[in-house]
Design an enzyme around this catalytic site. Sequence first.
Site, PDB file in Angstrom:
ATOM      1  N   LYS A  59      -5.834  26.077 -30.987  1.00 45.59           N
ATOM      2  CA  LYS A  59      -4.741  26.215 -30.024  1.00 45.59           C
ATOM      3  C   LYS A  59      -3.428  26.207 -30.790  1.00 45.59           C
ATOM      4  O   LYS A  59      -3.322  25.568 -31.837  1.00 45.59           O
ATOM      5  CB  LYS A  59      -4.763  25.019 -29.057  1.00 45.59           C
ATOM      6  CG  LYS A  59      -3.969  25.246 -27.796  1.00 45.59           C
ATOM      7  CD  LYS A  59      -4.802  25.953 -26.769  1.00 45.59           C
ATOM      8  CE  LYS A  59      -4.033  26.241 -25.504  1.00 45.59           C
ATOM      9  NZ  LYS A  59      -4.845  26.971 -24.529  1.00 45.59           N
ATOM     10  N   GLY A 159       0.889  25.729  -9.494  1.00 48.49           N
ATOM     11  CA  GLY A 159       1.147  26.747 -10.509  1.00 48.49           C
ATOM     12  C   GLY A 159       0.681  28.087  -9.977  1.00 48.49           C
ATOM     13  O   GLY A 159      -0.517  28.286  -9.756  1.00 48.49           O
ATOM     14  N   GLY A 161       0.901  31.116 -11.451  1.00 49.80           N
ATOM     15  CA  GLY A 161       1.008  32.081 -12.547  1.00 49.80           C
ATOM     16  C   GLY A 161      -0.261  32.900 -12.627  1.00 49.80           C
ATOM     17  O   GLY A 161      -0.914  33.181 -11.620  1.00 49.80           O
ATOM     18  N   VAL A 163      -3.298  32.224 -13.612  1.00 46.02           N
ATOM     19  CA  VAL A 163      -4.519  31.597 -13.089  1.00 46.02           C
ATOM     20  C   VAL A 163      -4.385  31.326 -11.589  1.00 46.02           C
ATOM     21  O   VAL A 163      -5.229  31.731 -10.788  1.00 46.02           O
ATOM     22  CB  VAL A 163      -4.822  30.280 -13.841  1.00 46.02           C
ATOM     23  CG1 VAL A 163      -6.051  29.593 -13.257  1.00 46.02           C
ATOM     24  CG2 VAL A 163      -5.032  30.549 -15.332  1.00 46.02           C
ATOM     25  N   GLY A 164      -3.314  30.647 -11.206  1.00 48.45           N
ATOM     26  CA  GLY A 164      -3.145  30.230  -9.812  1.00 48.45           C
ATOM     27  C   GLY A 164      -3.088  31.386  -8.831  1.00 48.45           C
ATOM     28  O   GLY A 164      -3.685  31.333  -7.749  1.00 48.45           O
TER      29      GLY A 164
HETATM   30  P1  NAD Z   1       1.506  30.933 -16.347  1.00 49.65           P
HETATM   31  O1  NAD Z   1       2.626  30.682 -17.282  1.00 49.65           O
HETATM   32  O2  NAD Z   1       1.156  32.311 -15.964  1.00 49.65           O
HETATM   33  O3  NAD Z   1       1.757  30.123 -14.974  1.00 49.65           O
HETATM   34  C1  NAD Z   1       2.030  28.764 -14.962  1.00 49.65           C
HETATM   35  C2  NAD Z   1       2.541  28.383 -13.592  1.00 49.65           C
HETATM   36  O4  NAD Z   1       2.730  26.966 -13.559  1.00 49.65           O
HETATM   37  C3  NAD Z   1       3.886  28.999 -13.227  1.00 49.65           C
HETATM   38  O5  NAD Z   1       3.864  29.360 -11.849  1.00 49.65           O
HETATM   39  C4  NAD Z   1       4.876  27.845 -13.438  1.00 49.65           C
HETATM   40  O6  NAD Z   1       6.021  27.948 -12.615  1.00 49.65           O
HETATM   41  C5  NAD Z   1       4.012  26.675 -13.036  1.00 49.65           C
HETATM   42  N1  NAD Z   1       4.447  25.389 -13.570  1.00 49.65           N
HETATM   43  C6  NAD Z   1       4.920  25.117 -14.811  1.00 49.65           C
HETATM   44  N2  NAD Z   1       5.221  23.799 -14.904  1.00 49.65           N
HETATM   45  C7  NAD Z   1       4.916  23.255 -13.703  1.00 49.65           C
HETATM   46  C8  NAD Z   1       4.996  21.957 -13.171  1.00 49.65           C
HETATM   47  N3  NAD Z   1       5.443  20.948 -13.920  1.00 49.65           N
HETATM   48  N4  NAD Z   1       4.601  21.761 -11.877  1.00 49.65           N
HETATM   49  C9  NAD Z   1       4.134  22.776 -11.134  1.00 49.65           C
HETATM   50  N5  NAD Z   1       4.027  24.033 -11.583  1.00 49.65           N
HETATM   51  C10 NAD Z   1       4.421  24.268 -12.852  1.00 49.65           C
HETATM   52  O7  NAD Z   1       0.247  30.147 -16.970  1.00 49.65           O
HETATM   53  P2  NAD Z   1      -1.293  30.422 -16.716  1.00 49.65           P
HETATM   54  O8  NAD Z   1      -1.774  31.389 -17.714  1.00 49.65           O
HETATM   55  O9  NAD Z   1      -1.504  30.644 -15.262  1.00 49.65           O
HETATM   56  O10 NAD Z   1      -1.903  29.021 -17.150  1.00 49.65           O
HETATM   57  C11 NAD Z   1      -1.866  27.887 -16.280  1.00 49.65           C
HETATM   58  C12 NAD Z   1      -2.787  26.816 -16.816  1.00 49.65           C
HETATM   59  O11 NAD Z   1      -4.113  27.349 -16.908  1.00 49.65           O
HETATM   60  C13 NAD Z   1      -2.477  26.282 -18.212  1.00 49.65           C
HETATM   61  O12 NAD Z   1      -2.869  24.933 -18.279  1.00 49.65           O
HETATM   62  C14 NAD Z   1      -3.368  27.094 -19.118  1.00 49.65           C
HETATM   63  O13 NAD Z   1      -3.658  26.431 -20.313  1.00 49.65           O
HETATM   64  C15 NAD Z   1      -4.595  27.188 -18.249  1.00 49.65           C
HETATM   65  N6  NAD Z   1      -5.468  28.309 -18.575  1.00 49.65           N
HETATM   66  C16 NAD Z   1      -5.030  29.582 -18.560  1.00 49.65           C
HETATM   67  C17 NAD Z   1      -5.904  30.625 -18.846  1.00 49.65           C
HETATM   68  C18 NAD Z   1      -5.489  32.058 -18.762  1.00 49.65           C
HETATM   69  O14 NAD Z   1      -6.385  32.913 -18.887  1.00 49.65           O
HETATM   70  N7  NAD Z   1      -4.246  32.391 -18.523  1.00 49.65           N
HETATM   71  C19 NAD Z   1      -7.223  30.336 -19.204  1.00 49.65           C
HETATM   72  C20 NAD Z   1      -7.659  29.000 -19.190  1.00 49.65           C
HETATM   73  C21 NAD Z   1      -6.763  27.998 -18.881  1.00 49.65           C
END
Ligand code: NAD
Length: 352
Positions: A59, A159, A161, A163-164
């Site tokens: 990472k 969140g 983003g 994933v969400g």
């Molecule tokens: P992203 O940057 O696309 O989205 C993150 C979201 O979280 C955004 O909407 C942001 O506004 C929100 N956020 C940030 N800080 C926050 C807080 N303190 N409270 C509430 N919301 C908050 O990121 P992502 O790619 O969706 O990743 C989100 C999580 O999932 C991370 O922990 C990441 O490690 C994990 N993850 C992502 C993937 C992937 O394929 N993208 C895979 C496995 C795990």
Amino acid sequence: MYQPHLALKGVLVVDNVSTGPSIGGLRMATDASAVECFRLARAMTLKNAMAGLPHGGGKSVLCADPQMDPKKKELLVRAFAHALRNETDYIFGPDMGTNENCMAWIKDEIGRSVGLPLGLGGIPLDEIGATGYGLYHAIEVAMEYCDFDLDGARLVVQGFGAVGSHVSRFLSQKGVILVGVGDSKATIHDPNGIDVEELSRIKAGGGSVSDYPRGNKLESEALIDLDCDIWVPAARPDILHKDNVHRLKAKLVAQGANIPLTADAEQYLHAKGVLNLPDFVANAGGVICAAVEYRGGSQATAMEEIRDKINANVRTMLEEAKRKNVLPREAALGLARHRVMTAMALKRWGIF
Ligand code: NAD
């Protein structure tokens, strides 16, 4: 590493390469730390092993604001990649605060990244929602162990983003109702349902969930208190901990984020009978997709592999947890550790 002229501050942790070169996301956040990076790298080792991938865990984090001026962001990401050009045991992938474009800059800089844009021959895992798709399948299998159905179930997501937003989209196609969603700025709550497509358009246009025109606007922290069946953390680590976990009302927690619950929060939920799908099993869709891209496979193959691997792993984990009367995480850890140790034993390496 610290380069004052660029104000570049970043960390790389390569945790284990017994099964192959490590794959793990590049996270960009102002408050990311070396300890967080280490924990995330270990989680990647377990996730990749659990998914049966020929990759170890690593990472990296860039301590900077992901919303900074795009030109400056490009410069920083390129500089970081360049600084790590000789760390060939690490393959960059996207994570919070980084995306396909960042992976394209890194590919251009050092030739070693996955999660590339379609135009560069990659499988754009965030755009297609690879992790959200896997998480959706994990939740679907978990339904066999819950006392409610997906159709009509109430969902809260932290969140919105990559994933969400996608897990919300896949679940809403099965009749799940998104009743609460929060990002770093605010929470919105609408028991009648939040329109996932509309909110995705707002976010894609640079807006926040607080720009959603309907529902009640609440503080970010209020997300934990909302009445729901499924709660999906998809943002930061340690969101649920011993001081707030008692407020959660969900029956199922599906961990989209990495390490979003502390160990004591997981113990508390288990004791209360809340089913909790651990991160390194449930959110492996992204890295499974990345591994398919790395070996030159197609998007269709990636989606198929995500579905099959996650379905099988979640079922095996939940059966094992039931049989041994342990937490799902404990059951999955046993399986993943066994795979890593088998690979290490074949290499005559030390203890994991
Ligand atoms: P992203 O940057 O696309 O989205 C993150 C979201 O979280 C955004 O909407 C942001 O506004 C929100 N956020 C940030 N800080 C926050 C807080 N303190 N409270 C509430 N919301 C908050 O990121 P992502 O790619 O969706 O990743 C989100 C999580 O999932 C991370 O922990 C990441 O490690 C994990 N993850 C992502 C993937 C992937 O394929 N993208 C895979 C496995 C795990």
